[in-house]
Design an enzyme around this catalytic site. Sequence first.
Site, PDB file in Angstrom:
ATOM      1  N   GLY A   7       0.956  -1.248  -0.106  1.00  0.00           N
ATOM      2  CA  GLY A   7       0.093   0.007  -0.005  1.00  0.00           C
ATOM      3  C   GLY A   7       0.916   1.250  -0.018  1.00  0.00           C
ATOM      4  N   SER A   8       0.835   1.963   0.964  1.00  0.00           N
ATOM      5  CA  SER A   8       1.401   3.082   1.192  1.00  0.00           C
ATOM      6  C   SER A   8       2.896   3.054   1.201  1.00  0.00           C
ATOM      7  CB  SER A   8       1.065   4.302   2.042  1.00  0.00           C
ATOM      8  OG  SER A   8       1.063   3.717   3.430  1.00  0.00           O
ATOM      9  N   GLU A  83       0.620   1.500  11.384  1.00  0.00           N
ATOM     10  CA  GLU A  83      -0.255   0.518  11.311  1.00  0.00           C
ATOM     11  C   GLU A  83      -1.107   0.153  12.225  1.00  0.00           C
ATOM     12  OE1 GLU A  83      -0.531   0.218   8.027  1.00  0.00           O
ATOM     13  OE2 GLU A  83       1.553   0.948   7.339  1.00  0.00           O
TER      14      GLU A  83
END
Length: 212
Positions: A7-8, A83
């Site tokens: 993802g990022s 996260e």
Amino acid sequence: MWIFGYGSLMWYTDFPYEAVQGGTVKGYERRFWQLSPDHRGTPEKPGRTVTLIPSEKGSCWGLAYKVPEDKVKETIEYLDHREKAGYSIADVDFYPDSGEAPFKVSVYISPQNDNEFHAGPTEIEDVAVQIMECHGPSGPNLEYALRVAHVLHEKAPHFVDEHVFELEKLLLKKARGSGTGIQILEKLGYVLEDGNTITEVHTLEVKEVKDK
């Protein structure tokens, strides 16, 4: 230690690493089924980010970063905080694009049970609507979703992520129709022609940027 980003982490890598490789993890597929109350949305109106969903025949392309041994502890502490909204760390096998032997990587995945931030299977149209409407401390949810697609177009043209690309098309259609997020599209390399057509121009480089 190797960290796998899908993802990022594919573009916002603000932790030390000494090598990076593109490749896949098998047995999982990427889905925008994770709620984001802290980065791309708010607690009242969470956005959508990606997680990995078990899939016997599935695979997910991403980037593996080798963290120096003396930086492992601080990197894990940082990523655990980054996260924290519903993700847990796990070890999986990584298959480099280079054809080298697979090796273990650590990856953050959202547990599907007893997790308030795991949305579960969702119609792609509903995901797109939510992304168009959400914005968080790290920026617009639309920017996040299109960045995921752009990195795949640029760095993994051999890999087809049907979920991400279907969502990308929906988001571009909605942006064109509503005028929402036009600056984001231009920033990421989407060119507006004749005021109503969006053409994809994949120019985004994967590098360290301070724009999560």
